[in-house]
Design a protein around this motif. Structure first.
Motif, short mmCIF file in Angstrom:
data_model
loop_
_atom_site.label_atom_id
_atom_site.label_comp_id
_atom_site.label_asym_id
_atom_site.label_seq_id
_atom_site.Cartn_x
_atom_site.Cartn_y
_atom_site.Cartn_z
N LEU A 115 3.45 3.24 -11.03
CA LEU A 115 3.27 2.19 -10.02
C LEU A 115 4.36 1.39 -9.83
O LEU A 115 4.93 1.00 -8.87
N LEU A 167 2.13 1.90 -3.45
CA LEU A 167 0.88 2.30 -4.39
C LEU A 167 0.74 3.84 -3.86
O LEU A 167 0.50 4.67 -4.95
N GLN A 168 0.84 4.30 -2.44
CA GLN A 168 0.63 5.44 -2.35
C GLN A 168 1.76 6.37 -3.07
O GLN A 168 1.48 7.36 -3.59
N VAL A 223 1.03 6.61 -6.72
CA VAL A 223 0.21 7.21 -7.00
C VAL A 223 0.50 8.90 -7.29
O VAL A 223 0.04 9.74 -7.97
N LEU A 283 0.84 -1.15 0.01
CA LEU A 283 0.05 -0.06 0.03
C LEU A 283 0.88 1.10 0.15
O LEU A 283 0.57 2.13 -0.50
N ARG A 335 -3.01 7.96 3.88
CA ARG A 335 -2.24 7.49 2.89
C ARG A 335 -3.52 6.78 2.05
O ARG A 335 -3.29 7.01 0.66
N ILE A 379 -3.99 7.94 -2.00
CA ILE A 379 -4.23 6.71 -2.97
C ILE A 379 -5.67 6.84 -3.77
O ILE A 379 -5.55 6.76 -4.97
#
Lengths: 306, 324
Positions: A248, A14-15, A18, A11, A144, A148
């Motif tokens: 990503l 991913l954050q 993004v 995660l 966070r 996202i």
């Protein structure tokens, strides 16, 4: 390593990815439509963060701060486009690099002059503070998750804008043939200013959102700018889809590399040297990824010809 | 004599005279500034080979500058701590050996980075060279053996056979001599068949290819020589400061080297010399004027790019050999 930690790092990656996408999308649009390499994109990120921190200090509202960041970055972007950038479209890349490097010097020192050298801080609003429990019982930072969510929503919005709207058609036509679209009666100068301001606003928003996680300081935009370059080199210049996939990939590689590489080396050497070697290699991981992709696809994953 | 030839001779002479007069007036700080100018000019001559003659906008030359600096730092560090490198190689305080190592290391790095980056062109090339430079920058920060983020100090300047390098003027003369040698080399190279082919490949790659030249190979050779010269300058720069840190690898350094060349005049023999002298002078006076002197530097640079193409030498000598 536990599955919970791995999911948390996924995660985080991913954050980070993004956030990189918000930067890279503007850069790649500006390059695709106007053929301009803009080193000062990191300055717009910084301006967004400072505008947010300044507004939050005055009003105490995080949401006003985000709005201020968007508007300040878009406004500065539009002004810079009309005063300086516009003269650079017909120049070679060297002139563009130099002029936008000069803009970095001016913006960085100007910000230092206005806000001083001490870092500023931006607080997350109460509703987004602290952790929330994800399905499966994992605790993860609400803020966070918010980043996202906003990033994915903007990515969706951009795909819609470029693919489905009249403005998007004009932008894509401008990429393909700027003389033809001008001849068809589109005000190309206004279109360029608009695209530049849009890219600037995205960078400013990214800066403002990250400002609540990291310190807001002069020079904060440059590491992100260079990562965004890596993203669009991987994704292919001019491609929003490439920027998304690239962002990503870079976000996940960097975050997971920092966690996993020291552990992998821990299997074959003692703990302290594994940490050293792992951390050093992790700091290089995304560049190695870039070099690897370039070996096979010199114009990036989704790029046309170089 | 053409105006530019006159400049080519008088600019280095002016630099030499500045150092000599400063020595006579007992102003060691001015000698240090002149030495800095000579070293930056040397680094920029290296970049000018790739950028000016080859048209390769490398935004990663700080990598080679820093590799040269770390070659000096690491060898001198092992010499002063009497610990052989990897338990095998003794460190050294001898400048010629250090220079050789710096040049070879920078050339090897340029070979690898160049071989990958030159597969692309245009804006990709700019971003990729920048990214490789950043990669080394972060590597230097995260590798703790040689100081990591804090950098590496050496106690005493290294030795040159028969010269007391601790005297500022002597060290200036060493750097100046190397600059002179490299300027002659640049001039010869630019007029050699290789240099002409390289410039042809910059102006019209398709035509160069049609007459049997291989632009990729020409550019790679130019990039390697360019990196090697910049690496030599890096070793000298670290020796001047008796300090090397990741800052030498930062992309601001790469940007400054390009600025030097463009302020002076792109692809011209003395462009880097003029640019380095101008840059050091500006830094000296503007820094005194305001802590925020980079604003003025930025404004001047913007003005030069937008309105005065051809740089300082272009203003004086006309634009007849200016970059296309």
């Amino acid at each position: 390593m536990s599955a919970a930690l791995l999911i948390e790092q996924l995660l985080n990656g991913l954050q980070f990815g993004v956030m990189l996408f918000l930067m890279a999308a503007g850069l790649t649009l500006i390059f695709g439509v106007m053929g301009l390499i803009n080193l000062a994109h990191g300055s717009l990120y910084m301006i967004g963060a400072f505008a947010a921190a300044g507004t939050a200090a005055l009003t105490g509202s995080f949401w006003l701060a985000l709005a201020a960041a968007l508007m300040a970055a878009a406004l500065v972007g539009a002004i810079v486009e009309m005063v300086v950038i516009r003269r650079l479209y017909d120049r070679d890349h060297l002139d563009q690099v130099l002029a936008t490097f000069a803009l970095i010097l001016i913006f960085s020192e100007g910000t230092r002059f206005l806000f001083g050298s001490l870092p500023l801080y931006l607080d997350t609003p109460d509703i987004l503070s602290g952790p929330t429990t994800l399905p499966g019982g994992l605790d993860y930072s609400k803020y966070r998750l918010f980043i996202i969510g906003v990033g994915l929503a903007i990515a969706g919005g951009l795909f819609w804008l470029i693919g489905r709207t009249r403005l998007g058609i004009q932008i894509r036509a401008g990429e393909a043939d700027r003389e033809m679209i001008a001849a068809l009666g589109v005000d190309i100068r206004k279109l360029y200013t608009l695209v530049f301001a849009l890219g600037a606003a995205l960078a400013g928003l990214a800066g403002a959102m990250i400002g609540a996680i990291q310190a807001v300081e002069v020079g904060m935009g440059e590491p992100v700018l260079i990562l965004a370059f890596v993203v669009i080199v991987i994704g292919g210049i001019g491609s929003i889809k490439g920027a998304f996939i690239g962002a990503l990939l870079v976000g996940l590689t960097d975050t997971l590399g920092r966690v996993l590489l020291p552990q992998v080396f821990g299997l074959i050497m003692d703990a302290s040297s594994a940490t050293t070697v792992g951390a050093s290699l992790a700091s290089m991981a995304i560049y190695i990824l870039m070099a690897g992709i370039l070996l096979f696809r010199p114009s990036g994953l989704f790029g046309g010809q170089t | 004599m053409r105006a530019e030839t006159l400049l080519n001779l008088s600019l280095p002479a002016l630099l030499l005279a500045t150092a000599l007069i400063a020595h006579w007036l007992d102003e060691p700080y001015i000698i240090t500034l002149a030495t800095r100018a000579a070293i930056l000019a040397l680094a920029a001559v290296g970049l000018n080979l790739a950028l000016g003659l080859g048209g390769l906008v490398s935004l990663g030359h700080a990598a080679f500058f820093g590799i040269g600096g770390y070659a000096m730092g690491i060898l001198a560090f092992h010499a002063q701590t009497f610990t052989p490198l990897w338990g095998l190689i003794e460190g050294t305080k001898s400048m010629p050996v250090i220079w050789l190592v710096a040049v070879v290391a920078a050339a090897l790095a340029a070979l690898v980075i160049g071989a990958l980056s030159l597969r692309t062109s245009g804006v990709y090339f700019i971003m990729i060279t920048l990214a490789f430079g950043q990669m080394l920058f972060y590597f230097a920060i995260s590798w703790p053996t040689y100081g990591g983020e804090d950098g590496l100090s050496i106690y005493l300047r290294n030795d040159f056979p028969g010269v007391n390098t601790l005297l500022p003027l002597n060290y200036f003369l060493i750097c100046f001599s190397l600059l002179a040698v490299v300027l002659v080399l640049f001039d010869r190279l630019a007029k050699s068949p290789f240099g002409l082919a390289l410039q042809a490949a910059r102006q019209t790659p398709a035509r160069a290819e049609a007459v049997g030249l291989t632009p990729y190979r020409l550019r790679l050779v130019a990039f390697v020589i360019s990196g090697a010269i910049t690496g030599l300058a890096g070793a000298l720069f670290a020796d001047l400061n008796r300090f090397v840190s990741p800052n030498m690898l930062s992309w601001h350094m790469s940007g400054e080297l390009i600025i030097l060349i463009v302020l002076g005049g792109l692809a011209r023999l003395s462009g880097p010399v003029a640019g380095a002298m101008l840059f050091i002078t500006l830094e000296y006076f503007l820094e005194g004027l305001s802590t925020y002197w980079h604003v003025y530097l930025g404004a001047i640079l913007l003005g030069v790019v937008l309105f005065a193409r051809g740089g300082l030498i272009g203003l004086v000598a006309g634009r007849e050999v200016a970059h296309d």
